[in-house]
Design a protein around this motif. Sequence first.
Motif, short mmCIF file in Angstrom:
data_model
loop_
_atom_site.label_atom_id
_atom_site.label_comp_id
_atom_site.label_asym_id
_atom_site.label_seq_id
_atom_site.Cartn_x
_atom_site.Cartn_y
_atom_site.Cartn_z
N ALA A 154 0.83 -1.21 0.00
CA ALA A 154 0.00 0.00 0.00
C ALA A 154 0.86 1.26 0.00
O ALA A 154 0.58 2.23 -0.71
N GLY A 155 1.92 1.26 0.79
CA GLY A 155 2.81 2.42 0.83
C GLY A 155 3.50 2.66 -0.50
O GLY A 155 3.63 3.81 -0.95
N ILE A 164 6.55 10.18 -5.94
CA ILE A 164 7.83 10.00 -5.25
C ILE A 164 7.97 8.52 -4.91
O ILE A 164 7.24 8.02 -4.04
N SER A 165 8.88 7.83 -5.56
CA SER A 165 9.07 6.41 -5.29
C SER A 165 10.33 6.13 -4.49
O SER A 165 10.85 5.01 -4.50
N THR A 166 10.86 7.12 -3.79
CA THR A 166 12.05 6.91 -2.97
C THR A 166 11.69 6.11 -1.72
O THR A 166 10.52 5.99 -1.34
N ASP A 167 12.73 5.58 -1.07
CA ASP A 167 12.50 4.78 0.14
C ASP A 167 11.82 5.60 1.23
O ASP A 167 10.90 5.13 1.91
N GLY A 168 12.28 6.82 1.43
CA GLY A 168 11.69 7.66 2.47
C GLY A 168 10.22 7.95 2.22
O GLY A 168 9.40 7.91 3.15
N ALA A 414 7.40 -0.54 8.32
CA ALA A 414 8.27 0.62 8.11
C ALA A 414 9.73 0.27 8.35
O ALA A 414 10.62 0.78 7.67
N ALA A 415 9.99 -0.63 9.31
CA ALA A 415 11.37 -0.95 9.67
C ALA A 415 12.08 -1.78 8.60
O ALA A 415 13.29 -1.64 8.42
N ILE A 416 11.34 -2.65 7.91
CA ILE A 416 12.00 -3.55 6.95
C ILE A 416 11.65 -3.19 5.50
O ILE A 416 11.67 -4.06 4.63
N HIS A 417 11.36 -1.91 5.27
CA HIS A 417 10.92 -1.53 3.92
C HIS A 417 12.01 -1.73 2.88
O HIS A 417 11.73 -1.83 1.68
N ARG A 418 13.28 -1.80 3.28
CA ARG A 418 14.37 -1.98 2.32
C ARG A 418 14.64 -3.44 1.98
O ARG A 418 15.42 -3.73 1.09
N TYR A 419 14.01 -4.34 2.71
CA TYR A 419 14.35 -5.75 2.58
C TYR A 419 13.26 -6.51 1.81
O TYR A 419 12.09 -6.13 1.83
#
Length: 545
Positions: A154-155, A164-168, A414-419
Amino acid sequence: MDILSSGVLDPIGSAARRPVIIAFLVFIGVSLLWLFTLATAEEENPEGLYVAARSLSPVFNGFAMAGEQISVVTLLAVSGGIALFGYDGFTYALDGLIMLGVLLLLAQKIRNSGRYTLGDLFSLRASGSGPRIAATAVTLAITIPLLIIQLRVAGSSAALLIGISTDGAQVVCTILMGCLVACFAAVAGLRGNSFMHVAKVPITLVTLAVITLLALRKFDWDPGALLSTAVDKSMAPDDYLRPGFWPYTASLGSLNTFGNHIVFILGTAVMPHQLLRIGASRTGRAARRSMSIATGLVGAFVLLLITTGFASAAVVGATGIGAVDATGQSSPIQLASDVLRDGSTGRVVLITVMACVVFLTVLTTVTSVTFAAAVSFAHDVFARGKRRRTETGEIRALRVAAVIVCAVGLSLAAAIHRYPTDFLVAFSISVAASCVFPALIYSFLWHRFNRRGLLWSVYGGLLLCTVLTVFSPIVSGTAFALWPEASFDWYPFQTPGLVSVPAAFVLGWLGSVTSPAESELDFRRMQHRILTGQTAGPQATDPRR
């Protein structure tokens, strides 16, 4: 609005951004207002909140059950899988339809039993608090990973919408969407959520049908030309329509693929929120009829989903999809933005409607999953404590549990959004297939099944799923793993179900035969109840008859 889309690959375009965002925000406001209105009309007693006082009609509950299958992961991830990987994504889309066939066989028995949580169903053949605690542990093990996955998707979709498709930006959008959903999950009951599911089904089907027809128009209404173009624009035209192209499992063999499909079918059929939905039917026959209606609606959804996936590959192309999102989850929104010319009012409307469908899907799916976990805690743990609990106290516990579960899922998302999150999908579905499906089959069909067999099966399946997932190729040793640089993947398959499901059946049998069996009379009483929906009298359960 211009700042939002600066420096990012933007399939929507700055010209359409302002009206799309404004319309989307208006839709969110109207949806939440309607949801809170529905919530104020909920019955203020536990059963009225949990299963809508068992008053939902077959047609209404059938639409709501179909809505349960239209999750944000199904809508975005499966269609993206078809767009990027062709045949393999197509087969995973069909699994959802086969799953309803499995649930159709169990629905009448589940409703006739009079139970609607895992704790209730586990207690059919085992007494005490142990089975209910095990059921709550299993429910959380299934629910938390699902929440993380749904909120993350969803995010990502919301970030794409604003440009804006950046990680932040994805983290911020995930938190905002999660907070909106948590607000409703804290006040909603099953009836209010059902209305949203019922509204979601026709909106989703019509939107996908319109997008599909507009895509076909670009190819002069020739499905063959659309499919040929999809193949030509894929990453590997020679492999696109062949099995084995899915990169996550291509090197693991056909046995791994077979195990994935079996686990997906069995696991998704016995999810806690599905069981709660069945419990809301008026009778066992009504539950079966609801499942038949849901099967037809989901069949139409799967057909449109497959067509949308291939249309995305043909219109947008694998390169364009991958440039925005490597997983393909943005492909439906990209397709909606490309089937009509830039600057047209129809394009703005279509993108807005697609964004609203995604939001409605997130809202209903996450609320259903969160609500099922909260009901499990309030009904199976809080209300069964040694102290006497009032109905008001139980409802308060339900609200608090919903907020806590949603907050935990949102924090982890939110914590593991990079994984990568593939391991969460494998773990959640495997736990359902290994811990719930064997227990239900034994409870309904085997007269020797008892407390020890239940606990051995449930806890043994949960332990195996945890250990085998940790040591599987989706956690280490492959390019798509959680830790690709590490290498402790001694278990050769992507999902633990090939081992954990048979092992759970064996443990259930072994635990039952090594402990005193339940009486034949008790089994006959339970069997009479699940077959007829009525409490058995002494003549109906007399073993001599």
